[in-house]
Scaffold this motif. Structure first.
Motif, PDB file in Angstrom:
ATOM      1  N   MET A   1       0.845  -1.177   0.000  1.00 30.76           N
ATOM      2  CA  MET A   1       0.000   0.000   0.000  1.00 30.76           C
ATOM      3  C   MET A   1       0.889   1.238   0.000  1.00 30.76           C
ATOM      4  O   MET A   1       1.819   1.357   0.778  1.00 30.76           O
ATOM      5  CB  MET A   1      -0.918   0.022   1.229  1.00 30.76           C
ATOM      6  CG  MET A   1      -1.731   1.280   1.260  1.00 30.76           C
ATOM      7  SD  MET A   1      -2.748   1.739   2.687  1.00 30.76           S
ATOM      8  CE  MET A   1      -3.280   0.300   3.453  1.00 30.76           C
ATOM      9  N   THR A   2       0.583   2.174  -0.883  1.00 32.82           N
ATOM     10  CA  THR A   2       1.294   3.437  -0.960  1.00 32.82           C
ATOM     11  C   THR A   2       0.539   4.480  -0.151  1.00 32.82           C
ATOM     12  O   THR A   2      -0.682   4.604  -0.278  1.00 32.82           O
ATOM     13  CB  THR A   2       1.380   3.911  -2.434  1.00 32.82           C
ATOM     14  OG1 THR A   2       1.965   2.875  -3.213  1.00 32.82           O
ATOM     15  CG2 THR A   2       2.198   5.170  -2.545  1.00 32.82           C
ATOM     16  N   THR A   3       1.250   5.207   0.705  1.00 38.77           N
ATOM     17  CA  THR A   3       0.616   6.252   1.508  1.00 38.77           C
ATOM     18  C   THR A   3       1.463   7.512   1.471  1.00 38.77           C
ATOM     19  O   THR A   3       2.686   7.457   1.284  1.00 38.77           O
ATOM     20  CB  THR A   3       0.430   5.827   2.974  1.00 38.77           C
ATOM     21  OG1 THR A   3       1.710   5.608   3.556  1.00 38.77           O
ATOM     22  CG2 THR A   3      -0.432   4.581   3.091  1.00 38.77           C
ATOM     23  N   GLU A   4       0.780   8.657   1.653  1.00 38.21           N
ATOM     24  CA  GLU A   4       1.454   9.956   1.681  1.00 38.21           C
ATOM     25  C   GLU A   4       0.685  10.867   2.635  1.00 38.21           C
ATOM     26  O   GLU A   4      -0.523  11.060   2.484  1.00 38.21           O
ATOM     27  CB  GLU A   4       1.451  10.558   0.271  1.00 38.21           C
ATOM     28  CG  GLU A   4       1.927  11.974   0.218  1.00 38.21           C
ATOM     29  CD  GLU A   4       1.631  12.650  -1.122  1.00 38.21           C
ATOM     30  OE1 GLU A   4       2.126  13.760  -1.310  1.00 38.21           O
ATOM     31  OE2 GLU A   4       0.880  12.089  -1.949  1.00 38.21           O
ATOM     32  N   THR A   5       1.376  11.426   3.613  1.00 39.91           N
ATOM     33  CA  THR A   5       0.748  12.401   4.510  1.00 39.91           C
ATOM     34  C   THR A   5       0.608  13.717   3.759  1.00 39.91           C
ATOM     35  O   THR A   5       1.590  14.244   3.227  1.00 39.91           O
ATOM     36  CB  THR A   5       1.596  12.599   5.783  1.00 39.91           C
ATOM     37  OG1 THR A   5       1.657  11.358   6.488  1.00 39.91           O
ATOM     38  CG2 THR A   5       0.978  13.662   6.685  1.00 39.91           C
ATOM     39  N   VAL A   6      -0.627  14.239   3.687  1.00 33.23           N
ATOM     40  CA  VAL A   6      -0.870  15.482   2.955  1.00 33.23           C
ATOM     41  C   VAL A   6      -1.195  16.659   3.876  1.00 33.23           C
ATOM     42  O   VAL A   6      -1.116  17.808   3.450  1.00 33.23           O
ATOM     43  CB  VAL A   6      -1.973  15.319   1.884  1.00 33.23           C
ATOM     44  CG1 VAL A   6      -1.536  14.327   0.818  1.00 33.23           C
ATOM     45  CG2 VAL A   6      -3.286  14.888   2.491  1.00 33.23           C
ATOM     46  N   ALA A   7      -1.536  16.403   5.129  1.00 31.64           N
ATOM     47  CA  ALA A   7      -1.814  17.487   6.084  1.00 31.64           C
ATOM     48  C   ALA A   7      -1.764  16.924   7.499  1.00 31.64           C
ATOM     49  O   ALA A   7      -2.009  15.735   7.716  1.00 31.64           O
ATOM     50  CB  ALA A   7      -3.182  18.113   5.821  1.00 31.64           C
ATOM     51  N   ILE A   8      -1.427  17.797   8.432  1.00 29.57           N
ATOM     52  CA  ILE A   8      -1.426  17.452   9.848  1.00 29.57           C
ATOM     53  C   ILE A   8      -2.167  18.558  10.586  1.00 29.57           C
ATOM     54  O   ILE A   8      -1.969  19.746  10.295  1.00 29.57           O
ATOM     55  CB  ILE A   8       0.001  17.321  10.407  1.00 29.57           C
ATOM     56  CG1 ILE A   8       0.749  16.186   9.707  1.00 29.57           C
ATOM     57  CG2 ILE A   8      -0.030  17.086  11.916  1.00 29.57           C
ATOM     58  CD1 ILE A   8       2.201  16.069  10.101  1.00 29.57           C
ATOM     59  N   ALA A   9      -3.011  18.170  11.514  1.00 32.52           N
ATOM     60  CA  ALA A   9      -3.724  19.152  12.344  1.00 32.52           C
ATOM     61  C   ALA A   9      -3.524  18.792  13.807  1.00 32.52           C
ATOM     62  O   ALA A   9      -3.444  17.604  14.161  1.00 32.52           O
ATOM     63  CB  ALA A   9      -5.216  19.162  12.006  1.00 32.52           C
ATOM     64  N   GLU A  10      -3.433  19.810  14.632  1.00 35.66           N
ATOM     65  CA  GLU A  10      -3.355  19.609  16.075  1.00 35.66           C
ATOM     66  C   GLU A  10      -4.288  20.609  16.738  1.00 35.66           C
ATOM     67  O   GLU A  10      -4.343  21.777  16.347  1.00 35.66           O
ATOM     68  CB  GLU A  10      -1.932  19.803  16.577  1.00 35.66           C
ATOM     69  CG  GLU A  10      -1.800  19.496  18.058  1.00 35.66           C
ATOM     70  CD  GLU A  10      -0.364  19.497  18.537  1.00 35.66           C
ATOM     71  OE1 GLU A  10      -0.128  20.029  19.631  1.00 35.66           O
ATOM     72  OE2 GLU A  10       0.504  18.971  17.822  1.00 35.66           O
ATOM     73  N   TRP A  11      -5.037  20.115  17.733  1.00 30.17           N
ATOM     74  CA  TRP A  11      -6.000  20.962  18.426  1.00 30.17           C
ATOM     75  C   TRP A  11      -5.764  20.938  19.923  1.00 30.17           C
ATOM     76  O   TRP A  11      -5.302  19.933  20.472  1.00 30.17           O
ATOM     77  CB  TRP A  11      -7.434  20.485  18.176  1.00 30.17           C
ATOM     78  CG  TRP A  11      -7.848  20.471  16.757  1.00 30.17           C
ATOM     79  CD1 TRP A  11      -8.374  21.511  16.039  1.00 30.17           C
ATOM     80  CD2 TRP A  11      -7.826  19.356  15.862  1.00 30.17           C
ATOM     81  NE1 TRP A  11      -8.666  21.111  14.763  1.00 30.17           N
ATOM     82  CE2 TRP A  11      -8.331  19.788  14.627  1.00 30.17           C
ATOM     83  CE3 TRP A  11      -7.411  18.029  15.996  1.00 30.17           C
ATOM     84  CZ2 TRP A  11      -8.451  18.953  13.531  1.00 30.17           C
ATOM     85  CZ3 TRP A  11      -7.525  17.192  14.899  1.00 30.17           C
ATOM     86  CH2 TRP A  11      -8.041  17.658  13.682  1.00 30.17           C
ATOM     87  N   ARG A  12      -6.182  22.011  20.569  1.00 30.20           N
ATOM     88  CA  ARG A  12      -6.225  22.118  22.026  1.00 30.20           C
ATOM     89  C   ARG A  12      -7.686  22.164  22.418  1.00 30.20           C
ATOM     90  O   ARG A  12      -8.480  22.914  21.823  1.00 30.20           O
ATOM     91  CB  ARG A  12      -5.518  23.402  22.465  1.00 30.20           C
ATOM     92  CG  ARG A  12      -5.609  23.696  23.948  1.00 30.20           C
ATOM     93  CD  ARG A  12      -4.846  24.982  24.290  1.00 30.20           C
ATOM     94  NE  ARG A  12      -5.440  26.159  23.698  1.00 30.20           N
ATOM     95  CZ  ARG A  12      -6.405  26.903  24.246  1.00 30.20           C
ATOM     96  NH1 ARG A  12      -6.910  26.566  25.408  1.00 30.20           N
ATOM     97  NH2 ARG A  12      -6.852  27.980  23.637  1.00 30.20           N
ATOM     98  N   ALA A  13      -8.065  21.368  23.409  1.00 31.48           N
ATOM     99  CA  ALA A  13      -9.451  21.368  23.886  1.00 31.48           C
ATOM    100  C   ALA A  13      -9.723  22.652  24.660  1.00 31.48           C
ATOM    101  O   ALA A  13      -8.869  23.128  25.415  1.00 31.48           O
ATOM    102  CB  ALA A  13      -9.709  20.154  24.769  1.00 31.48           C
ATOM    103  N   LEU A  14     -10.907  23.219  24.468  1.00 37.83           N
ATOM    104  CA  LEU A  14     -11.310  24.437  25.165  1.00 37.83           C
ATOM    105  C   LEU A  14     -12.240  24.152  26.334  1.00 37.83           C
ATOM    106  O   LEU A  14     -12.423  25.003  27.193  1.00 37.83           O
ATOM    107  CB  LEU A  14     -11.997  25.397  24.184  1.00 37.83           C
ATOM    108  CG  LEU A  14     -11.150  25.837  22.988  1.00 37.83           C
ATOM    109  CD1 LEU A  14     -11.989  26.673  22.031  1.00 37.83           C
ATOM    110  CD2 LEU A  14      -9.905  26.577  23.438  1.00 37.83           C
ATOM    111  N   ASP A  15     -12.825  22.963  26.374  1.00 40.94           N
ATOM    112  CA  ASP A  15     -13.797  22.619  27.418  1.00 40.94           C
ATOM    113  C   ASP A  15     -13.232  21.684  28.492  1.00 40.94           C
ATOM    114  O   ASP A  15     -13.940  21.308  29.415  1.00 40.94           O
ATOM    115  CB  ASP A  15     -15.048  21.991  26.799  1.00 40.94           C
ATOM    116  CG  ASP A  15     -14.757  20.692  26.066  1.00 40.94           C
ATOM    117  OD1 ASP A  15     -13.590  20.465  25.660  1.00 40.94           O
ATOM    118  OD2 ASP A  15     -15.691  19.895  25.892  1.00 40.94           O
TER     119      ASP A  15
END
Length: 186
Positions: A1-15
């Motif tokens: 299987m060929t894979t490629e990371t195209v975006a990364i997101a990181e979040w901080r919880a506010l609640d």
């Protein structure tokens, strides 16, 4: 299987005390979201890893959630075949016809309907909602309306919840008011 990371997101919880990081991966014939949510609540700490598999049109094909939720072990295998959903080999007739998975502990799963949403317009989508790893799958009829300035109006029919999401060019939510805020990666 060929894979490629195209975006990364990181979040901080506010609640609550929490973080979530997710990679968007292009794979043969579709997409994957690979994420790690960590958060604490009065009921205990949670460390959940998730993998969501989508076809080329951004429809969920399956998801795995594993780790610890409120100090209890979690191992969930969710599969979709046509209109039918299965959770750990048990049919889920209440969510028949859903095209998306919505994991209630992460903003990452808004990505699939946001990727299908036109530049201008409104879209309705039925999701198989995993409110939390103990609740099982429930139906959630959602509506997304693209507005100006990277804003998308979000509505969830069963809960009556409405908000305006801020969305990046890659389709990830950058602000989910009251719940999640994107963080800049180093």
């Amino acid at each position: 299987m060929t894979t490629e990371t195209v975006a990364i997101a990181e979040w901080r919880a506010l609640d609550r005390d929490g973080r979530d990081q997710c990679r968007l991966v292009r794979s043969d014939g579709g997409w994957m979201l690979v994420g790690h949510a960590r958060f604490g609540e009065a009921e205990g700490r949670s460390r959940l890893d998730y993998v969501i598999r989508c076809d080329a049109e951004w429809h969920t094909q399956g998801a795995d959630v594993s780790g610890v939720y409120r100090e209890k072990p979690v191992a969930l295998c969710i599969k979709r075949s046509g209109n039918d959903w299965v959770l750990n080999d048990l049919p889920q007739p209440d969510v028949e016809g859903a095209v998306d998975i919505d994991l209630g502990f992460t903003p990452a799963t808004n990505l699939m309907p946001l990727r299908r949403l036109c530049e201008v317009g409104r879209m309705q989508a039925r999701a198989a909602w995993l409110r939390d790893p103990e609740s099982g799958l429930q139906p959630l009829n959602q509506a997304y309306t693209r507005e100006r300035g990277g804003l998308v109006r979000y509505e969830a029919e069963q809960t009556g919840f409405q908000t305006e999401l801020k969305v990046s060019g890659d389709g990830f939510v950058t602000l989910y008011p009251g719940y999640w805020e994107a963080q800049t990666l180093p």
